[in-house]
Design a protein around this motif. Structure first.
Motif, PDB file in Angstrom:
ATOM      1  N   ASN A 532       0.826  -1.204   0.000  1.00 23.68           N
ATOM      2  CA  ASN A 532       0.000   0.000   0.000  1.00 23.68           C
ATOM      3  C   ASN A 532       0.860   1.254   0.000  1.00 23.68           C
ATOM      4  O   ASN A 532       1.946   1.282   0.579  1.00 23.68           O
ATOM      5  N   LEU A 533       0.335   2.296  -0.636  1.00 23.80           N
ATOM      6  CA  LEU A 533       0.968   3.599  -0.523  1.00 23.80           C
ATOM      7  C   LEU A 533       0.855   4.099   0.916  1.00 23.80           C
ATOM      8  O   LEU A 533      -0.150   3.838   1.584  1.00 23.80           O
ATOM      9  N   GLU A 537       0.561   9.912   1.557  1.00 25.92           N
ATOM     10  CA  GLU A 537       0.721  10.197   0.144  1.00 25.92           C
ATOM     11  C   GLU A 537      -0.567   9.973  -0.648  1.00 25.92           C
ATOM     12  O   GLU A 537      -0.563   9.973  -1.856  1.00 25.92           O
ATOM     13  N   SER A 538      -1.666   9.748   0.049  1.00 27.49           N
ATOM     14  CA  SER A 538      -2.925   9.524  -0.656  1.00 27.49           C
ATOM     15  C   SER A 538      -4.074  10.026   0.198  1.00 27.49           C
ATOM     16  O   SER A 538      -4.142   9.766   1.379  1.00 27.49           O
ATOM     17  N   ARG A 543      -6.423   3.069  -0.190  1.00 25.45           N
ATOM     18  CA  ARG A 543      -5.098   3.295  -0.754  1.00 25.45           C
ATOM     19  C   ARG A 543      -4.703   2.078  -1.588  1.00 25.45           C
ATOM     20  O   ARG A 543      -4.355   1.047  -1.042  1.00 25.45           O
ATOM     21  N   LEU A 546       0.864  -0.521  -4.884  1.00 25.13           N
ATOM     22  CA  LEU A 546       1.803  -0.486  -5.994  1.00 25.13           C
ATOM     23  C   LEU A 546       2.825  -1.590  -5.810  1.00 25.13           C
ATOM     24  O   LEU A 546       3.018  -2.111  -4.706  1.00 25.13           O
ATOM     25  N   PHE A 578      10.116   1.458  -4.662  1.00 23.50           N
ATOM     26  CA  PHE A 578       8.682   1.573  -4.404  1.00 23.50           C
ATOM     27  C   PHE A 578       8.235   3.015  -4.614  1.00 23.50           C
ATOM     28  O   PHE A 578       8.879   3.960  -4.132  1.00 23.50           O
ATOM     29  N   ASN A 579       7.147   3.177  -5.361  1.00 20.72           N
ATOM     30  CA  ASN A 579       6.540   4.488  -5.580  1.00 20.72           C
ATOM     31  C   ASN A 579       7.560   5.480  -6.151  1.00 20.72           C
ATOM     32  O   ASN A 579       7.702   6.617  -5.673  1.00 20.72           O
ATOM     33  N   SER A 580       8.308   5.016  -7.176  1.00 21.21           N
ATOM     34  CA  SER A 580       9.290   5.858  -7.888  1.00 21.21           C
ATOM     35  C   SER A 580      10.417   6.334  -6.975  1.00 21.21           C
ATOM     36  O   SER A 580      11.032   7.389  -7.222  1.00 21.21           O
ATOM     37  N   ARG A 581      10.709   5.590  -5.941  1.00 23.74           N
ATOM     38  CA  ARG A 581      11.786   5.962  -5.022  1.00 23.74           C
ATOM     39  C   ARG A 581      12.594   4.707  -4.686  1.00 23.74           C
ATOM     40  O   ARG A 581      12.024   3.643  -4.444  1.00 23.74           O
TER      41      ARG A 581
END
Length: 692
Positions: A532-533, A537-538, A543, A546, A578-581
């Motif tokens: 989960n995000l 962040e949401s 949520r 990803l 995760f999550n572009s990081r």
């Protein structure tokens, strides 16, 4: 011809008369476990594995009186080697010497070296033990009393006399005390008891509050091969039959560096429970009765008090629980109130038919579980298909079949809910150098098994589908490559994933042994799972998850300088996307081991740096006997430890361990009652073992 081969082997290797006794080689069990079952994520417990291997080491398997299941339980030899062994003995008769293993097809020197500490060749009809059971117990050499004390030198918040903490304060002292006695002889008997007090728990005699000295007691009496009764246990025990969908004793390794032999479960039957984990075992009695040479029946009954927080439903005026607590801690007033608050009764059994000549077995399992309080999970969407109520039952059919160098196995089960669980696979040797394994599983979202421990990605056999493929290729006696790929999916939501999800995991490992003692290892592992995000962040009510990808890398070299001094160097690192990081972490350490006179010393210096806990580096540590350490190196810091073993006499051994972790990125360690004001944590552990 067989006689000349055997005679030549014995003459060359013994260089003495045929009557010379084979000397069992010593073994470093910690190194043995780490080599075969490398731990990299901290979710594999070695305690039962260590216990079983030590029992085999102290009382080796007689190769002239063994079974396929017994040999499989060592996780050392593959299916082709097992079949070669029995084909050889069927054709040539009982082994004349342990050295005859080299005459068996498919038995390479590496396998033989691993096997030798756990097996022996003895003619069953000669030197038979005619003593009475009580004399065998009284005169057994394999018995010991173990006493251990451990503590953290820095003061934790829970031990501080602060009124602000109120009832959350720990009521006991900071020391952990462990006592254990066991006397056993493989395939004959076992008697043992264990007592433990965790740090923060109180040593008190207060029957009104169910306190009887130490916080946890466990004991067992086991007799084997008493006429038609093949196994009888009173006290604490576990069971393992089939592929562990119904009865899984915990002696299961799962995915790891050994990609072939560990994916299949063996019919180990009833086994004494000797751990100090205070859940997932039976307490009562069990017995296995042989109706014939091929058919045996096992029955059991268990009545065990469990920890739970009892709540009240004000609408229906009914008490209920939301879960059975697993921690086993009783350090605060609230934890004491939950102690042994519900009763769990289990009963059922197994019917097993085994035909050695036809090389197959078939069986059926049944277990009924009754709780004294209604189990009602928290009102969350992911719990929609979880078990609810006071009574559950689960039944299964299982079997396996061996054909040449292959073994096919499987089990299918159904619980009271109507949910199905299924696991099946095959392991075998394609050639003398190439081995493979395949496992498929399907555990429905409403399949409920309380004591199952079958192969899978999750710790519980529910809401999971997947398939696994493992390979092992012996390029030469010095070079071995192993690999596996596992694909899995979760059809329903999970506690930390708000949608159906899927993932995969694969590992590749190369082991190079230029000599018998020097070992080079390289390993890569990648795992992709949904997550989960973070809530920050949401702004959505749900949520959605990803994909997160974690990669682990490992390089190590283990080498001896001489008979006294040996070294092991290791570096491992990881990344987490995760999550572009992307975050990263690494650890590097140097081990030094010294063995001289009556003293053994093991030490380590480690440095680590991780961006977050997703990159925590798990490191197997040497420890005192029957204690295991796989700490998570997280943050920035260093860790050092030293373990000293001193054996002044044959019957007395002492151990001491000193471990110190220095964090350089924080001023406070942990939180809550475990919080330490400072950046250093020091643990000590001392132990004595007395053999009678």
């Amino acid at each position: 011809m067989r006689g000349w081969v055997t005679l030549s082997i014995i003459m060359v290797l013994c260089n003495s008369s045929l009557a010379q006794e084979f000397k069992q080689p010593e073994i470093d069990l910690e190194r043995f476990i780490e080599e075969i079952f490398a731990v990299q994520n901290g979710d594999v417990s070695s305690e039962e594995l260590f216990e079983t291997l030590l029992l085999f080491y102290s009382d080796p398997i007689n190769l002239n009186n063994t079974s396929e299941e017994e040999l499989r339980s060592l996780f050392i030899i593959n299916e082709g080697q097992i079949q070669s062994f029995f084909n050889y003995t069927a054709k040539n008769g009982r082994l004349l010497s342990i050295y005859e293993l080299q005459a068996i097809p498919d038995f390479d020197q590496i396998t033989i070296n691993r096997l030798l500490p756990f097996v022996i060749v003895r003619e069953s009809g000669l030197n038979a033990d005619s003593r009475s059971l009580w004399r065998r117990i009284a005169e057994e050499n394999n018995n010991y009393l173990l006493i251990r004390y451990e503590t953290t030198l820095e003061e934790k918040r829970g031990f501080k006399p602060s009124d602000s903490l109120g009832n959350s304060n720990y009521i006991g002292g900071p020391g952990k005390v462990y006592t254990r006695f066991r006397t056993s002889h493989i395939n004959d008997f076992s008697i043992g008891f264990t007592a433990e007090k965790d740090a923060g728990e109180e040593l008190a005699w207060d029957p009104d509050n169910k306190q009887y000295g130490a916080d946890f007691y466990s004991g067992h009496i086991q007799l084997m091969n008493q006429g038609n009764f093949k196994n009888i246990i009173l006290g604490d025990y576990q069971m393992q039959f089939g592929q562990s969908l119904v009865f899984g004793s915990g002696f299961n390794v799962g995915k790891g560096a050994e990609t072939i032999t560990t994916v299949r479960r063996s019919n180990l039957g009833i086994r004494p429970y000797t751990s100090v984990i205070e859940t997932n075992f039976f307490r009562g009695g069990a017995a296995t009765y042989a109706i014939s040479d091929k058919l045996e029946v096992t029955g059991f009954y268990s009545n065990l008090d469990q920890d739970a927080s009892i709540r009240s439903d004000t609408v229906e005026s009914q008490d209920f629980i939301t879960s059975i607590q697993q921690s086993g801690f009783h350090r605060t007033e609230s934890e004491l109130r939950n102690r042994n608050s519900i009763e769990e009764v289990n009963y059922g059994g197994t019917v097993l038919y085994s035909d050695r000549a036809a090389k197959y077995s078939l069986g059926t399992n049944i277990i009924v579980t009754e709780l004294s309080q209604n189990l009602q999970r928290a009102d969350r969407l992911y719990n929609a298909f979880e078990f609810k109520g006071t009574t559950n039952y689960t039944g299964s059919f299982f079997g396996d079949y061996s054909w040449q160098n292959f073994n096919v196995f499987g089990e299918i089960a159904m619980s009271k809910s109507g949910g199905f669980g299924f696991v099946s696979g095959a392991i075998g040797s394609i050639t003398s150098k190439l081995e493979t394994s395949v496992v498929i599983r399907n555990y429905a979202k409403d399949f409920h098994t309380f004591y199952g421990n079958a192969f899978g990605e999750s710790t519980r056999n529910i809401n999971e589908n997947g398939w696994y493929w493992g390979l092992k290729y012996t390029l030469s006696r010095k070079l071995i490559a192993t690999a596996y790929f596992d694909s899995f999916s979760f059809p329903w939501l999970r506690s930390n994933i708000n949608a159906p999800s899927s993932g995969y995991e694969y590992l590749s490992r190369i082991t190079y042994k230029p000599t018998r003692s020097i070992v080079f290892t390289g390993q890569f592992r990648e795992e992709a799972k949904a997550n989960n995000l973070p809530s920050t962040e949401s702004d959505e009510l749900i949520r959605f998850p990803l994909e997160a990808i974690k990669r682990n890398y490992l390089l190590s070299v283990d080498f001896p300088a001489n008979d006294i001094l040996s070294f092991k160097s290791r570096v491992q690192w990881s990344s987490y996307d995760f999550n572009s990081r992307q975050t990263e972490g690494f650890a590097i350490w140097q081990d030094v081991n010294v063995d001289f006179w009556k003293i053994k010393v093991s030490g380590r210096i480690a440095l680590f740096e991780t961006d977050d806990f997703n990159n925590a580096q798990y490191a197997f540590e040497r420890d005192v006997l029957y204690a295991f350490s796989v700490p998570a190196y997280n943050g920035v810091g260093t860790r050092q430890y030293i373990v000293v073993q001193y054996k002044p006499t044959r019957n007395l051994t002492f151990w001491a361990k000193y471990a110190r972790t220095h964090y350089r990125d924080r001023d406070v360690i942990s939180s809550g009652n475990e919080e330490i004001d400072g950046n250093i944590k020091t643990d000590i552990r001392i132990q004595a073992r007395i053999n009678f």
